[in-house]
Design an enzyme around this catalytic site. Sequence first.
Site, PDB file in Angstrom:
ATOM      1  N   ASN A  13       0.950  -1.272  -0.019  1.00  9.92           N
ATOM      2  CA  ASN A  13      -0.025  -0.050   0.109  1.00  9.92           C
ATOM      3  C   ASN A  13       0.831   1.178  -0.064  1.00  9.92           C
ATOM      4  O   ASN A  13       1.536   1.524   1.028  1.00  9.92           O
ATOM      5  CB  ASN A  13      -1.014  -0.028   1.122  1.00  9.92           C
ATOM      6  CG  ASN A  13      -1.731   1.177   1.194  1.00  9.92           C
ATOM      7  OD1 ASN A  13      -2.027   1.989   0.456  1.00  9.92           O
ATOM      8  ND2 ASN A  13      -2.326   1.534   2.672  1.00  9.92           N
ATOM      9  N   LYS A  15      -0.023   4.218  -0.106  1.00  9.14           N
ATOM     10  CA  LYS A  15      -0.663   5.244   0.323  1.00  9.14           C
ATOM     11  C   LYS A  15      -0.520   6.710  -0.538  1.00  9.14           C
ATOM     12  O   LYS A  15      -0.579   6.364  -1.649  1.00  9.14           O
ATOM     13  CB  LYS A  15      -0.076   5.599   1.848  1.00  9.14           C
ATOM     14  CG  LYS A  15       0.060   4.328   2.587  1.00  9.14           C
ATOM     15  CD  LYS A  15       0.098   4.682   4.049  1.00  9.14           C
ATOM     16  CE  LYS A  15      -0.008   3.284   4.886  1.00  9.14           C
ATOM     17  NZ  LYS A  15      -0.002   3.525   6.314  1.00  9.14           N
ATOM     18  N   HIS A  98      -9.557   0.939   4.870  1.00  7.17           N
ATOM     19  CA  HIS A  98      -8.140   1.341   5.437  1.00  7.17           C
ATOM     20  C   HIS A  98      -8.362   2.209   6.685  1.00  7.17           C
ATOM     21  O   HIS A  98      -9.384   3.053   6.881  1.00  7.17           O
ATOM     22  CB  HIS A  98      -7.322   2.064   4.691  1.00  7.17           C
ATOM     23  CG  HIS A  98      -5.720   1.710   5.047  1.00  7.17           C
ATOM     24  ND1 HIS A  98      -5.363   2.581   5.815  1.00  7.17           N
ATOM     25  CD2 HIS A  98      -5.002   0.840   4.871  1.00  7.17           C
ATOM     26  CE1 HIS A  98      -4.226   2.584   6.047  1.00  7.17           C
ATOM     27  NE2 HIS A  98      -3.766   1.402   5.495  1.00  7.17           N
ATOM     28  N   GLU A 100      -6.723   4.572   7.931  1.00  9.46           N
ATOM     29  CA  GLU A 100      -6.613   5.857   7.608  1.00  9.46           C
ATOM     30  C   GLU A 100      -7.782   6.503   7.016  1.00  9.46           C
ATOM     31  O   GLU A 100      -8.315   7.659   7.263  1.00  9.46           O
ATOM     32  CB  GLU A 100      -5.586   6.166   6.626  1.00  9.46           C
ATOM     33  CG  GLU A 100      -4.167   5.723   7.544  1.00  9.46           C
ATOM     34  CD  GLU A 100      -2.902   5.591   6.659  1.00  9.46           C
ATOM     35  OE1 GLU A 100      -2.081   5.491   6.842  1.00  9.46           O
ATOM     36  OE2 GLU A 100      -3.157   5.753   5.327  1.00  9.46           O
ATOM     37  N   GLU A 170      -5.759  -4.983  10.538  1.00 12.08           N
ATOM     38  CA  GLU A 170      -5.025  -3.793  10.782  1.00 12.08           C
ATOM     39  C   GLU A 170      -5.054  -3.133  12.092  1.00 12.08           C
ATOM     40  O   GLU A 170      -6.241  -2.461  12.284  1.00 12.08           O
ATOM     41  CB  GLU A 170      -5.285  -2.765   9.868  1.00 12.08           C
ATOM     42  CG  GLU A 170      -4.913  -2.590   8.556  1.00 12.08           C
ATOM     43  CD  GLU A 170      -5.251  -1.328   7.843  1.00 12.08           C
ATOM     44  OE1 GLU A 170      -4.303  -0.970   7.015  1.00 12.08           O
ATOM     45  OE2 GLU A 170      -6.334  -0.719   8.094  1.00 12.08           O
ATOM     46  N   GLY A 176       1.761   2.856  10.851  1.00 17.61           N
ATOM     47  CA  GLY A 176       2.731   3.703  10.883  1.00 17.61           C
ATOM     48  C   GLY A 176       3.300   4.384  11.945  1.00 17.61           C
ATOM     49  O   GLY A 176       3.823   5.724  12.164  1.00 17.61           O
ATOM     50  N   SER A 216       2.523  -2.656  10.290  1.00 18.14           N
ATOM     51  CA  SER A 216       3.860  -2.220  10.265  1.00 18.14           C
ATOM     52  C   SER A 216       4.552  -3.611   9.976  1.00 18.14           C
ATOM     53  O   SER A 216       5.798  -3.966  10.885  1.00 18.14           O
ATOM     54  CB  SER A 216       4.290  -1.778  11.555  1.00 18.14           C
ATOM     55  OG  SER A 216       3.473  -0.247  11.636  1.00 18.14           O
TER      56      SER A 216
END
Length: 255
Positions: A13, A15, A98, A100, A170, A176, A216
């Site tokens: 990904n 991003k 996701h 985010e 996730e 992150g 991660s």
Amino acid sequence: MNKKLRKAVIAGNWKMNKTPEEAKKLVGAILPLAKDAGCEVVVCVPYVDLFPVLEAAKGSSVGVGAQNCHWAPSGAFTGEVSAPMLASMGVQYVIIGHSERRTYFGETDLTVNRRIRAALDGGLSAILCVGESLEQREQGITSELVAMQTKIALGGVSAEELKRIIIAYEPIWAIGTGKTATAEQANEVCATIRATVASLYDSSAANALTIQYGGSMNAKNAAELLAQPDVDGGLIGGASLKPDDFAQIIKAAGK
């Protein structure tokens, strides 16, 4: 991983990173490293990078995905991109839900379900993301929350359509941040997701489902995470922008 029952998938990904020219160079570096991989490899890139990445990856074994799609096939939704638009380009995968998107852009469990439906109807395969915040983990509700997210997202999805879905666990607290769930923690939640899918469909459908870890994963911890029985791959963030690191993860998944 249990490759006798399901496929291993490593998906990068990217991003909001890389201009089209930079994306072309990056995928060009990844392609030879992913050749003859013992797993499926996908790169999910920003919309503006789709054309050059699709062109560069043509004829290779590397799949190309987008990072979101709208729930409508067309309409007055300024700034959005639909599943049919993506499919018409040759895009194969799309990330849905996701953390985010949920955290920064108001994504809810219900809109995730609508986007899953749109992706499937548009001919795409979906990487469905579920996971808890640090506060929710500390409250001890991880299993209940992830099971609920999974059930709502898969509402109206048939057993046949489930074959075009990958679920990525996730933990939001590990996205992150440099923090990573232990291999045992990752496997426990992936097993919860599989049990939830079994309750919705059956054990055969659950055993065939690819469940990734997306918190991660990197070149150093990939082998330990991927050695877990219910972790079938990874949704890779920062490490997917580093060809050598991404190659190490692919190698670990290919064993």
